[in-house]
Design a protein around this motif. Sequence first.
Motif, PDB file in Angstrom:
ATOM      1  N   VAL A  72      -2.770   7.745   2.007  1.00  0.00           N
ATOM      2  CA  VAL A  72      -2.678   7.088   3.272  1.00  0.00           C
ATOM      3  C   VAL A  72      -3.778   7.335   4.205  1.00  0.00           C
ATOM      4  N   ALA A  73      -4.285   8.432   4.196  1.00  0.00           N
ATOM      5  CA  ALA A  73      -5.723   8.800   5.048  1.00  0.00           C
ATOM      6  C   ALA A  73      -6.793   7.933   4.274  1.00  0.00           C
ATOM      7  N   THR A  89       0.613  -1.227   0.046  1.00  0.00           N
ATOM      8  CA  THR A  89      -0.030   0.169  -0.034  1.00  0.00           C
ATOM      9  C   THR A  89       0.844   1.339   0.055  1.00  0.00           C
ATOM     10  N   GLY A 138       0.708   3.336   2.344  1.00  0.00           N
ATOM     11  CA  GLY A 138       1.323   3.381   3.653  1.00  0.00           C
ATOM     12  C   GLY A 138       2.305   2.591   3.991  1.00  0.00           C
ATOM     13  N   GLU A 139       2.380   1.580   3.454  1.00  0.00           N
ATOM     14  CA  GLU A 139       3.648   0.791   3.728  1.00  0.00           C
ATOM     15  C   GLU A 139       4.841   1.041   3.027  1.00  0.00           C
ATOM     16  N   GLU A 194      -6.606   5.045   2.509  1.00  0.00           N
ATOM     17  CA  GLU A 194      -6.482   3.904   2.794  1.00  0.00           C
ATOM     18  C   GLU A 194      -6.858   3.460   4.209  1.00  0.00           C
ATOM     19  N   GLN A 195      -6.468   4.270   5.205  1.00  0.00           N
ATOM     20  CA  GLN A 195      -7.064   3.895   6.572  1.00  0.00           C
ATOM     21  C   GLN A 195      -8.446   3.927   6.561  1.00  0.00           C
TER      22      GLN A 195
END
Length: 425
Positions: A419-420, A388, A390-391, A422-423
């Motif tokens: 990232v937001a 992702t 994020g990762e 994805e979360q």
Amino acid sequence: MRVLLIGSGGREHALAWKIAASPLLTKLYAAPGNPGIGREAELVRLDIADHAAVVRFCRENEIDLVVVGPEGPLVAGIADDLRAQGIRVFGPSKAAARLEGSKGFTKDLCARYGIPTAAYGRFGDLASARAYVEKTGAPIVIKADGLAAGKGVTVAMTLDEALAALEACFDGSFGQAGAEVVVEEFLTGEEASFFCLCDGTTALPFGTAQDHKRLSDGDTGPNTGGMGAYSPAPVMTPEMIDRTMREIVEPTMRGMAETGAPFSGVLFAGLMITDKGPKLIEYNTRFGDPECQVLMMRLKDDLLVLLNAAADGQLAHTSVRWRDEAALTVVMAARGYPGTPEKGSVIRGVEAAAGEGVEIFHAGTAINGGALVANGGRVLNITAAGRTVGEAQKKAYAALDRIDWPQGFCRRDIGWLAVAREQAN
Ligand code: AMP
Ligand code: GLY
């Protein structure tokens, strides 16, 4: 194949890294390159503004393909001068590079071919530009027509700012680039970078990215060349890519061919995804920097095969495959950037910071007395792949924190929007 790569930034290091991985390659030269590129290629001292010298080098060294990284040499006609001598080039002609070299040229092409873009006016003098701006009101966007190293655009939220920007252009702040000005409607939406490989006739979608142009966290502070990027761009869904191809890229390819300047090389569309669909903000006629770094990280196929197909007009028979991963890059810059960066500070621990799925591309670096030192504004690109965004972000910052360079700085929030999202999912 024997290849000459022109340029010296992080974009060119990423290109060199990918070209060097091709089984087709027998020898890679880079001019002028940088110490990172020097690990992949033999660096040559060549004045790239001296096209006759570049031609001579290609002859003497039996170069099969020249890959041009930056826009400057393209707008100066290096591709034409090489092709005139029978040397194969990846990159557009001078006439086709006007898509980047003249904002007014591009706006007029959009108007003729019905390509969605901001409403605009072109002006050669202050009085008529001022009258247009006063009539239209703020927010409004003022752009120097020519190449101004990313500094020729003012997004003016007030009339006073807009008038000050017009005065700066006509005062000669951007030299010849500001002798003509484009005034544009202010667009709102989410920005995305969209890339195509082109061979004069066919445009092949070649990935999406988002970059962070502002200097500081939260997308605040002055504009820069880009402080980080990630790929793919979530707003560029398959449907949005189809629309962009149909409404923007394909009419552009047709228009360029019809005006006698068929476009080959990388077409980089800066888009605003508005509530009415994609609109063109601007074209660049080369890879983005640092967007190229994340694209190269994700590209599964042999880059040299693709560059050859573009140079030979064979893209209609070509496809592209990507790794099923996201990539993210963080720019480390030298204190003082984007003004006057401090040069010469020593950078330690770069080699040790790279690892599985992490590449560190050099931009403004040099070797001084055996040590790696800062030699420009944007200095290193810490680039990571992950399942992702994020990762990839975690991996990039973990590597970055292993680099010992007290005089360097970076943003800590590259990729925040993705990232937001994805979360939230
Ligand atoms: P450029 O140097 O042309 O890439 O423009 C720099 C930035 O200015 C772009 O990335 C956008 O954020 C912004 N910009 C340019 N044109 C417009 C526009 N018509 N409306 C809103 N923002 C714009
Ligand atoms: N990162 C934006 C550009 O290369 O123009």
